[in-house]
Design a protein around this motif. Structure first.
Motif, PDB file in Angstrom:
ATOM      1  N   PRO A   1      10.131  -3.574 -10.017  1.00 51.47           N
ATOM      2  CA  PRO A   1      11.102  -2.472  -9.907  1.00 51.47           C
ATOM      3  C   PRO A   1      10.596  -1.178  -9.288  1.00 51.47           C
ATOM      4  O   PRO A   1      11.381  -0.426  -8.709  1.00 51.47           O
ATOM      5  N   TYR A   2       9.289  -0.876  -9.395  1.00 53.93           N
ATOM      6  CA  TYR A   2       8.830   0.469  -9.061  1.00 53.93           C
ATOM      7  C   TYR A   2       7.984   0.476  -7.785  1.00 53.93           C
ATOM      8  O   TYR A   2       6.921  -0.145  -7.724  1.00 53.93           O
ATOM      9  N   LEU A   3       8.466   1.218  -6.791  1.00 51.42           N
ATOM     10  CA  LEU A   3       7.796   1.270  -5.494  1.00 51.42           C
ATOM     11  C   LEU A   3       6.533   2.131  -5.564  1.00 51.42           C
ATOM     12  O   LEU A   3       6.570   3.254  -6.074  1.00 51.42           O
ATOM     13  N   ILE A   4       5.440   1.599  -5.054  1.00 56.77           N
ATOM     14  CA  ILE A   4       4.185   2.340  -4.936  1.00 56.77           C
ATOM     15  C   ILE A   4       4.030   2.882  -3.519  1.00 56.77           C
ATOM     16  O   ILE A   4       3.780   4.063  -3.311  1.00 56.77           O
ATOM     17  N   CYS A   5       4.181   2.019  -2.537  1.00 61.88           N
ATOM     18  CA  CYS A   5       4.115   2.439  -1.136  1.00 61.88           C
ATOM     19  C   CYS A   5       4.671   1.343  -0.255  1.00 61.88           C
ATOM     20  O   CYS A   5       4.834   0.203  -0.690  1.00 61.88           O
ATOM     21  N   GLU A   6       4.955   1.687   0.978  1.00 67.82           N
ATOM     22  CA  GLU A   6       5.348   0.680   1.955  1.00 67.82           C
ATOM     23  C   GLU A   6       4.128  -0.172   2.315  1.00 67.82           C
ATOM     24  O   GLU A   6       2.988   0.297   2.241  1.00 67.82           O
ATOM     25  N   ALA A   7       4.360  -1.395   2.713  1.00 70.24           N
ATOM     26  CA  ALA A   7       3.247  -2.271   3.085  1.00 70.24           C
ATOM     27  C   ALA A   7       2.429  -1.663   4.221  1.00 70.24           C
ATOM     28  O   ALA A   7       1.200  -1.788   4.255  1.00 70.24           O
ATOM     29  N   GLN A   8       3.102  -0.961   5.143  1.00 69.18           N
ATOM     30  CA  GLN A   8       2.421  -0.381   6.297  1.00 69.18           C
ATOM     31  C   GLN A   8       1.513   0.789   5.919  1.00 69.18           C
ATOM     32  O   GLN A   8       0.749   1.274   6.758  1.00 69.18           O
ATOM     33  N   SER A   9       1.571   1.243   4.665  1.00 69.10           N
ATOM     34  CA  SER A   9       0.659   2.293   4.204  1.00 69.10           C
ATOM     35  C   SER A   9      -0.736   1.755   3.950  1.00 69.10           C
ATOM     36  O   SER A   9      -1.695   2.524   3.800  1.00 69.10           O
ATOM     37  N   LEU A  10      -0.864   0.440   3.888  1.00 73.87           N
ATOM     38  CA  LEU A  10      -2.157  -0.189   3.658  1.00 73.87           C
ATOM     39  C   LEU A  10      -2.958  -0.269   4.953  1.00 73.87           C
ATOM     40  O   LEU A  10      -2.403  -0.475   6.032  1.00 73.87           O
ATOM     41  N   ASP A  11      -4.259  -0.141   4.820  1.00 72.38           N
ATOM     42  CA  ASP A  11      -5.149  -0.384   5.953  1.00 72.38           C
ATOM     43  C   ASP A  11      -5.618  -1.827   5.979  1.00 72.38           C
ATOM     44  O   ASP A  11      -5.853  -2.396   7.045  1.00 72.38           O
ATOM     45  N   ALA A  12      -5.774  -2.419   4.795  1.00 76.63           N
ATOM     46  CA  ALA A  12      -6.270  -3.791   4.720  1.00 76.63           C
ATOM     47  C   ALA A  12      -5.746  -4.466   3.459  1.00 76.63           C
ATOM     48  O   ALA A  12      -5.413  -3.812   2.470  1.00 76.63           O
TER      49      ALA A  12
END
Length: 249
Positions: free
Chosen positions: A215-226
């Motif tokens: 349910p709870y958004l942490i970040c978009e996948a594109q915010s990850l570097d790896a």
């Protein structure tokens, strides 16, 4: 076909494929998309799947309580932890979250590695307590007895004053369209700040967490570097993340 039978079939397909589309289910069940949408909403309200635009995806199979997660999938976490060591260099400030995969990374940290470790995780701090070359900064706050970590305003405020070189984020769920999500609201807020403050963000994920949502958004996948997984980088389930510009290890 009665509603209970339809819903059993929907759950079965989500469990098998991790996601379903309204259009496919409408054809399979010979009912309208509106009927399928209502079924999915009921199942989502019961916590049996996650309703998303155009269909549904599965929840993470990972247990919520730290004690249950601690002994879950240990061998795969060890693979992830060994891969993670290549991202840790002497002199870095390294942020470890409260996930058991992040704990595995800390446990496998070579004794000669000289870093400053920052964490809100009691188990991570305990593991690094005996490390001869790791300085440890523990972020205090309200005790989350489920995650064995601290959370709340004090933790978020402390993280706001940091700029770590790298963050190891043990995640619950990841989906390329719906991002990194968590089961616990306060824990997710802490992880969100970690992502915002770190210069390089690495998600630690076994394959079964891929393509799931909470349910709870942490970040978009594109915010990850790896993303570091227990599988080979060219695994079919990981190709969409490579296409999104995320390094897969």
């Amino acid at each position: 076909m009665i509603k209970a039978e339809r819903q059993r079939l929907i759950i079965s397909h989500v469990s098998k494929d991790q996601k379903v589309l309204l259009s496919d289910l409408s054809t399979l069940l010979s009912v309208s998309e509106d009927t399928v949408r209502r079924d999915i909403k009921e199942l989502s309200d019961q916590g049996l799947l996650k309703a998303v635009r155009g269909g549904a995806i599965s929840h993470s199979p990972i247990p919520l309580h730290f004690r249950d997660r601690e002994h879950y999938d240990v061998s795969h976490k060890a693979i992830i932890a060994e891969k993670a060591q290549q991202f840790i260099s002497d002199g870095q400030v390294v942020l470890f979250d409260s996930g058991t995969s992040a704990l595995a990374v800390a446990t496998h940290l070579p004794k000669e590695r000289k870093i400053t470790a920052v964490t809100n995780s009691f188990p991570v701090a305990a593991v690094l307590e005996d490390h001869p070359n790791a300085e440890v900064i523990f972020i205090g706050g309200r005790l989350n007895k489920t995650a064995f970590s601290t959370s709340g305003h004090e933790v978020i405020r402390a993280l706001g004053g940091l700029s770590p070189d790298v963050c190891f984020l043990g995640i619950c769920s990841i989906d390329v369209n719906h991002g990194i999500t968590g089961k616990d609201y306060e824990d997710s807020q802490v992880k969100k700040m970690m992502v915002e403050r770190a210069r390089y963000v690495i998600a630690l994920s076994t394959l079964e967490k891929i393509g799931t949502a909470e349910p709870y958004l942490i970040c978009e996948a594109q915010s990850l570097d790896a993303i570091i997984t227990d599988m080979e980088p060219d695994h079919e389930a990981l190709q969409v993340y490579t296409a999104a510009g995320i390094e897969i290890v």
